[in-house]
Design a protein around this motif. Structure first.
Motif, PDB file in Angstrom:
ATOM      1  N   CYS A  99       4.839   6.299  -4.654  1.00  0.00           N
ATOM      2  CA  CYS A  99       4.616   4.987  -4.046  1.00  0.00           C
ATOM      3  C   CYS A  99       3.206   4.472  -4.312  1.00  0.00           C
ATOM      4  O   CYS A  99       3.009   3.290  -4.634  1.00  0.00           O
ATOM      5  N   GLN A 127      10.152   0.991   5.058  1.00  0.00           N
ATOM      6  CA  GLN A 127      11.339   0.912   4.204  1.00  0.00           C
ATOM      7  C   GLN A 127      12.080  -0.398   4.419  1.00  0.00           C
ATOM      8  O   GLN A 127      12.550  -1.029   3.465  1.00  0.00           O
ATOM      9  N   LEU A 179       4.317   2.518   2.492  1.00  0.00           N
ATOM     10  CA  LEU A 179       5.238   3.650   2.572  1.00  0.00           C
ATOM     11  C   LEU A 179       4.596   4.913   2.008  1.00  0.00           C
ATOM     12  O   LEU A 179       4.819   6.018   2.533  1.00  0.00           O
ATOM     13  N   THR A 182      14.601   4.998  -0.156  1.00  0.00           N
ATOM     14  CA  THR A 182      14.254   3.651  -0.583  1.00  0.00           C
ATOM     15  C   THR A 182      14.096   3.597  -2.091  1.00  0.00           C
ATOM     16  O   THR A 182      13.427   4.430  -2.687  1.00  0.00           O
ATOM     17  N   MET A 211      13.366  10.362   1.496  1.00  0.00           N
ATOM     18  CA  MET A 211      13.192   8.923   1.387  1.00  0.00           C
ATOM     19  C   MET A 211      14.227   8.349   0.428  1.00  0.00           C
ATOM     20  O   MET A 211      14.280   8.736  -0.728  1.00  0.00           O
TER      21      MET A 211
END
Length: 398
Positions: A302, A264, A286, A3, A1
């Protein structure tokens, strides 16, 4: 990931409205200042349909979207202020069970209709007060009959704009009653009028309404098509909403990788807008998608961000307290499940214990029992190896 999570600290950045020069004075007043003294420009509905009208620019500067911090909740754009639609029942989080992405619950709570907070912006506060003062007819069938008569008469007279609003209101009423198939028919009529009148804002709104209702009816492919069409027409806020809803649909279909990609994109739009409330639930979404993929580290980060960001949101009155308790209970429960799967049993037990305390404060016996059961499982797994070793030692001594 890849992001990058946004910073939690700081307040939500606001759009700077264009300066409005009064005809009778050379002083420049911001729209919020004008609103304080009751001036919003000439609010002519016919002129307001033009993107260049002063009325639309004045109201748009005040009329912004706001979001609640719930994860896995289908999002709706703000209805144009001219529509004067009935109050919607709050959307409830979508519960998905199993690897196949079975949708376990998409039901709405009608009690949420009376517990909604007043909007934070001026225009929608005025409209909410007007909606509450107009509650004269409690029978939705009478409301639908009146709106149908209004839509028919407006269509015969060639007033497409009035007919368009009437069909949208009928769709909202059917939604509030849980009659999604009937709502879809009204939204399709609303969409046809928007297309014929080249109303792109109404068209994007219609695609959003149709996508949500098709999802609730279990028609995932049609829902994805409508949200993609909304994505083509929408502004930054609309694209954030469309990506969020697409992520939830793909999650329900068991396609966690596709869901994570859309979440995202939603985070990127929330960061561009500087919307802290949107950042809260997009990052939480997410985290849910990452857990379904098996990326437990990203999921844990997250969900922890989502929990911290939700605690910093400022909502008015008792609604804020109840909302935060519900959000924190769900977030703590998800964190406990992620940590249990990842073998972090100490942290999992701590999260389940906190979730149990929050549920007790809500006086929600079902959530308290669920958190207590998960706490027992986590503590049992934590001492299971020691218990097995003790049994082995006692057996060897015997």
């Amino acid at each position: 990931m890849s992001t990058t999570l946004p910073e939690i600290s700081g307040s939500r950045s606001t759009m700077e409205g264009a300066s409005i020069r009064s005809k009778s004075s050379s002083a420049i007043l911001q729209p919020t200042t004008q609103a304080r003294f009751g001036y919003l420009g000439k609010l002519n509905l016919k002129e307001a349909q033009s993107a260049q009208s002063d009325a639309l620019r004045n109201v748009s500067a005040l009329d912004s979207s706001s979001f609640l911090p719930h994860v896995m909740t289908l999002q709706r754009p703000s209805t144009p202020w001219q529509y004067n639609t009935p109050q919607r029942v709050l959307e409830q989080p979508v519960a998905i069970q199993g690897q196949g992405g079975e949708v376990a619950a998409v039901a709405q709570s009608k009690s949420g209709q009376v517990s909604q907070p007043l909007p934070s912006n001026y225009v929608r506060r005025v409209r909410r007060r007007a909606q509450e003062s107009k509650k004269t007819c409690n029978d939705h069938r009478q409301q639908l009959a009146d709106l149908k008569l209004l839509a028919d008469s407006a269509s015969r007279s060639g007033n497409i704009y009035q007919a368009m609003q009437a069909y949208h209101k009928m769709g909202v009423i059917y939604d509030n009653q849980g009659q999604y198939q009937e709502a879809v028919q009204k939204y399709k009529q609303f969409l046809a009028l928007c297309i014929s009148s080249k109303n792109s804002q109404g068209e994007a709104l219609a695609y959003n309404c149709l996508g949500i209702d098709e999802f609730k009816l279990g028609q995932f492919d049609e829902s994805i098509q409508y949200f993609n069409k909304q994505l083509e027409l929408a502004d930054s806020t609309g694209r954030l909403i469309a990506h969020t809803n697409l992520g939830i649909v793909f999650q329900a279909m068991g396609l966690a990788e596709h869901a994570a990609i859309h979440h995202q994109h939603a985070i990127e739009y929330a960061n561009r807008m500087g919307a802290k409330d949107a950042q809260c639930f997009t990052v939480g979404n997410l985290g849910v998608a990452s857990a379904a993929q098996g990326d437990l580290q990203t999921s844990r980060i997250c969900l922890q961000y989502h929990l911290n960001a939700a605690s910093k949101q400022k909502l008015p009155g008792k609604f804020a307290s109840q909302t935060f308790k519900k959000v924190s209970n769900n977030a703590l429960h998800r964190l406990g499940q992620v940590n249990t799967t990842d073998g972090r049993l100490d942290e999992a037990a701590s999260h389940f214990e906190q979730a149990m305390a929050v549920a007790r404060g809500q006086h929600c016996q079902s959530n308290e029992e669920q958190a207590g059961a998960m706490l027992g499982i986590a503590r049992g797994l934590l001492s299971f190896e020691d218990h097995c070793q003790a049994l082995v030692n006692s057996g060897s001594q015997a």
